[in-house]
Design a protein around this motif. Structure first.
Motif, PDB file in Angstrom:
ATOM      1  N   CYS A 268      23.876  49.473   4.911  1.00  0.00           N
ATOM      2  CA  CYS A 268      22.936  49.466   6.031  1.00  0.00           C
ATOM      3  C   CYS A 268      23.624  49.029   7.309  1.00  0.00           C
ATOM      4  CB  CYS A 268      21.763  48.529   5.722  1.00  0.00           C
ATOM      5  SG  CYS A 268      20.899  47.932   7.188  1.00  0.00           S
ATOM      6  N   LEU A 275      20.915  54.774  12.449  1.00  0.00           N
ATOM      7  CA  LEU A 275      19.494  54.665  12.124  1.00  0.00           C
ATOM      8  C   LEU A 275      18.667  54.442  13.392  1.00  0.00           C
ATOM      9  CD1 LEU A 275      19.656  52.364   8.945  1.00  0.00           C
ATOM     10  CD2 LEU A 275      19.276  54.829   9.011  1.00  0.00           C
ATOM     11  N   LEU A 283      11.696  53.129  13.472  1.00  0.00           N
ATOM     12  CA  LEU A 283      12.601  52.559  12.471  1.00  0.00           C
ATOM     13  C   LEU A 283      11.923  51.459  11.658  1.00  0.00           C
ATOM     14  CD1 LEU A 283      15.414  52.465  11.238  1.00  0.00           C
ATOM     15  CD2 LEU A 283      16.109  50.890  13.055  1.00  0.00           C
ATOM     16  N   THR A 287      11.864  51.834   7.631  1.00  0.00           N
ATOM     17  CA  THR A 287      12.604  50.900   6.774  1.00  0.00           C
ATOM     18  C   THR A 287      11.670  50.040   5.918  1.00  0.00           C
ATOM     19  OG1 THR A 287      12.747  49.386   8.680  1.00  0.00           O
ATOM     20  CG2 THR A 287      14.638  50.804   8.244  1.00  0.00           C
TER      21      THR A 287
END
Length: 403
Positions: A268, A275, A283, A287
């Motif tokens: 990540c 991202l 986001l 997530t």
């Protein structure tokens, strides 16, 4: 935040190395995890809950210390706080090695309290320094690298501690001294953000444009970050117990499964800037949804590989969510208040490990028919609520200067 742009200072490669060195020490609180069984044998007259308390006390001590340290950074300096905190954490954590014959577990608890104090002092510094010096893509990239480095060293600390425990119960404490190595890099190359923060505050007072209040949204990000991170930590806490109860894995295999969470966090960190560019304000919702997707296989898994896949996804999604929340708060907070806000956010990461065991116990009491699996529906529900809010109400602060 136009005033901050004028005060931004370019970082050299060595400056960046010095800042990132701090993240090498942010997982020292996890060192004792592989040694709990050895402690239970050596301290045979000590209840296992007391032994476990030594793990959780570090997190709860670091929360008020971290918030207070964040307020003091502009006064005492970022670099002195980092050095002082790492020294306290490393030396305070290592001292039980010198006491191999003790039978009173209070010494270990005292050591963990000292670790919590040191952790609270230094933990906010890394993120606060990045947010103070960096904007946009560079900020996203360095925050992502920070989380990657933190979990790489999490694996290193627990692995070294595990091997040292094979020598003797007290040898595991020597793993704390690893933190002295990155401390040298921080001493040599870490830049001091105190003058930058002071310049921004002075500039704001002269122009009358800087508001010293904390944006209300910061507290929302902190609450959501705590919720998401508690889900990640709670699954890690119950993994060895759940896998053993299902007959899927023993202690060593369970450790490998748990490490998949760290691997997800590491990946990540490497992908975080992409991202941000890909999902922008969505986001948070995406997530948080990954956190849900990660918990479901853990709840249903009849194979350690399925469980490991879920833990990997959980680590990836949870770390992305938390890092995005830190990034967003940095985007909406004046640099003069960044140290305090960084202390609040990093305290949420430390509060999660304290809450997780109690959440597990409460879930077990509320749904005894599910046994150890009772916590999973609760975690799915928490993560699902965060995901829905994030998808329906995009967190636009993430796009302010981050792409």
């Amino acid at each position: 935040m136009g005033d901050t742009a004028k005060a931004t200072q370019k970082l050299s490669t060595l400056n960046i190395v010095g800042i990132l060195a701090l993240f090498c020490t942010m997982s020292e609180f996890a060192i004792l995890t592989p040694s709990i069984a050895a402690f239970s044998h050596h301290f045979a007259n000590t209840d296992i809950t007391t032994i476990m308390f030594a793990n959780s006390v570090t997190g709860i001590i670091s929360v008020p210390v971290g918030i207070f340290a964040g307020t003091m950074l502009p006064k005492v300096g970022f670099k002195p706080a980092a050095v002082f905190g790492i020294l306290i954490m490393s030396l305070g954590g290592a001292f039980p090695f010198l006491l191999p014959d003790i039978t009173d577990y209070a010494y270990v608890i005292v050591s963990r309290v000292i670790v919590g104090i040191g952790l609270g002092i230094m933990f906010p510094v890394g993120n606060a320094t990045i947010i103070a010096f960096c904007e946009g893509e560079q900020r996203s990239r360095l925050l992502g690298l920070g989380i990657t480095i933190q979990f790489v060293f999490n694996l290193l600390y627990t692995t070294v501690a595990g091997f040292l425990t094979e020598i003797g119960w007290n040898w595991s404490f020597l793993a704390y001294l690893i933190g002295l190595v990155p401390l040298v890099a921080a001493l040599a190359w870490m830049p001091e953000a105190k003058p930058l923060v002071a310049a921004v505050r002075t500039m704001g007072r002269q122009t009358g444009s800087t508001k010293e209040c904390i944006p209300h949204a910061v507290w929302g990000y902190a609450l959501f970050a705590l919720a998401a991170w508690t889900c990640v930590v709670a699954v890690q806490v119950v993994t060895s117990t759940v896998l053993d109860a299902r007959g899927l894995a023993g202690p060593s295999e369970a450790a490998l499964v748990i490490n998949c969470c760290g691997i997800g966090s590491i990946l990540c960190g490497l992908l975080f800037p992409r991202l941000v560019r890909l999902f922008k304000a969505r986001l948070f919702g995406v997530t948080a949804l990954l956190v849900v997707v990660g918990i479901v296989p853990c709840f249903l898994a009849a194979s350690p590989y399925v469980y490991a896949a879920g833990v990997f996804m959980l680590g990836f999604g949870g770390s992305a969510f938390f890092t995005a929340a830190q990034n967003a708060t940095g985007n909406i907070t004046q640099k003069s208040r960044v140290p305090f806000v960084s202390g609040v956010m990093t305290s949420m990461m430390n509060l999660g490990p304290f809450i997780a065991p109690y959440l597990f116990a409460a879930s077990l009491a509320g749904a005894p028919a599910l046994g150890n699996d009772a916590v999973f529906p609760v975690l799915i529900g928490i993560a699902a609520v965060v995901a829905v809010i994030g998808l329906v109400h995009p967190m636009r602060a993430l796009g302010d200067g981050s792409a």
